[in-house]
Write a protein that holds these residues in place. Structure first.
Motif, short mmCIF file in Angstrom:
data_model
loop_
_atom_site.label_atom_id
_atom_site.label_comp_id
_atom_site.label_asym_id
_atom_site.label_seq_id
_atom_site.Cartn_x
_atom_site.Cartn_y
_atom_site.Cartn_z
N THR A 5 17.29 -1.76 6.12
CA THR A 5 17.18 -2.97 5.61
C THR A 5 15.13 -2.81 6.08
O THR A 5 15.06 -1.46 6.72
N CYS A 6 14.71 -2.97 4.56
CA CYS A 6 13.00 -2.04 4.30
C CYS A 6 12.23 -2.38 5.31
O CYS A 6 12.80 -3.17 5.82
N TYR A 7 11.55 -1.64 6.08
CA TYR A 7 10.86 -1.52 6.67
C TYR A 7 9.85 -2.84 6.82
O TYR A 7 9.08 -3.58 7.90
N ASN A 8 9.47 -2.66 5.62
CA ASN A 8 8.29 -3.88 4.94
C ASN A 8 8.51 -5.47 5.31
O ASN A 8 8.20 -6.20 5.18
N CYS A 9 9.58 -5.02 3.65
CA CYS A 9 9.89 -6.55 3.16
C CYS A 9 10.75 -6.84 3.65
O CYS A 9 11.97 -8.18 3.36
N ASN A 10 11.98 -6.30 4.63
CA ASN A 10 12.98 -6.61 5.00
C ASN A 10 14.19 -7.35 4.19
O ASN A 10 14.68 -7.32 4.21
N VAL A 11 13.99 -6.15 2.88
CA VAL A 11 15.21 -6.17 1.69
C VAL A 11 15.72 -5.74 2.18
O VAL A 11 15.83 -4.48 2.83
N THR A 12 16.96 -5.88 2.12
CA THR A 12 18.86 -4.56 2.08
C THR A 12 19.17 -3.99 1.88
O THR A 12 18.99 -4.87 0.70
N VAL A 30 13.24 2.61 2.78
CA VAL A 30 11.93 1.43 2.82
C VAL A 30 12.60 1.48 1.17
O VAL A 30 13.81 2.03 0.34
N CYS A 31 12.40 0.02 0.56
CA CYS A 31 12.83 0.06 -0.86
C CYS A 31 11.73 -0.09 -2.00
O CYS A 31 10.93 0.41 -1.77
N PRO A 32 12.59 0.30 -3.06
CA PRO A 32 11.24 0.84 -4.47
C PRO A 32 10.65 0.51 -4.48
O PRO A 32 9.42 0.51 -4.35
N GLN A 33 10.22 -0.85 -3.98
CA GLN A 33 9.04 -2.10 -4.41
C GLN A 33 8.26 -1.64 -2.82
O GLN A 33 6.56 -1.42 -3.48
N CYS A 34 8.32 -1.55 -2.14
CA CYS A 34 7.25 -0.93 -1.46
C CYS A 34 7.45 0.97 -0.87
O CYS A 34 6.01 1.15 -0.15
N LEU A 35 7.68 1.16 -1.56
CA LEU A 35 7.50 3.12 -1.70
C LEU A 35 6.20 3.80 -2.30
O LEU A 35 5.94 4.12 -1.52
#
Ligand SMILES: [Zn+2]
Length: 54
Positions: A5-12, A30-35
């Motif tokens: 799960t993305c550490y920031n936005c919790n997307v899986t 981390v997901c691409p949006q939060c990178l």
């Protein structure tokens, strides 16, 4: 709930590709949006990041 799960936005990983990273001896995702934040604004996300590896 998956642990990938993305550490920031919790997307899986079921929603988006997530990148596996290592920080302070722990794995985070981390997901691409939060990178970009991680790259360009590390001071902004530092607290979130530290909470993620607690
Ligand atoms: Zn994210």
């Amino acid at each position: 709930m998956t642990d990938k799960t993305c550490y920031n936005c919790n997307v899986t990983e079921n929603d988006k590709p997530v990148l596996n990273m290592h920080y302070m001896g722990k794995e985070i995702y981390v997901c691409p949006q939060c990178l970009p934040n991680l790259i360009h604004k590390p001071e902004v996300i530092q607290e979130t990041l530290l909470n993620a590896v607690k």
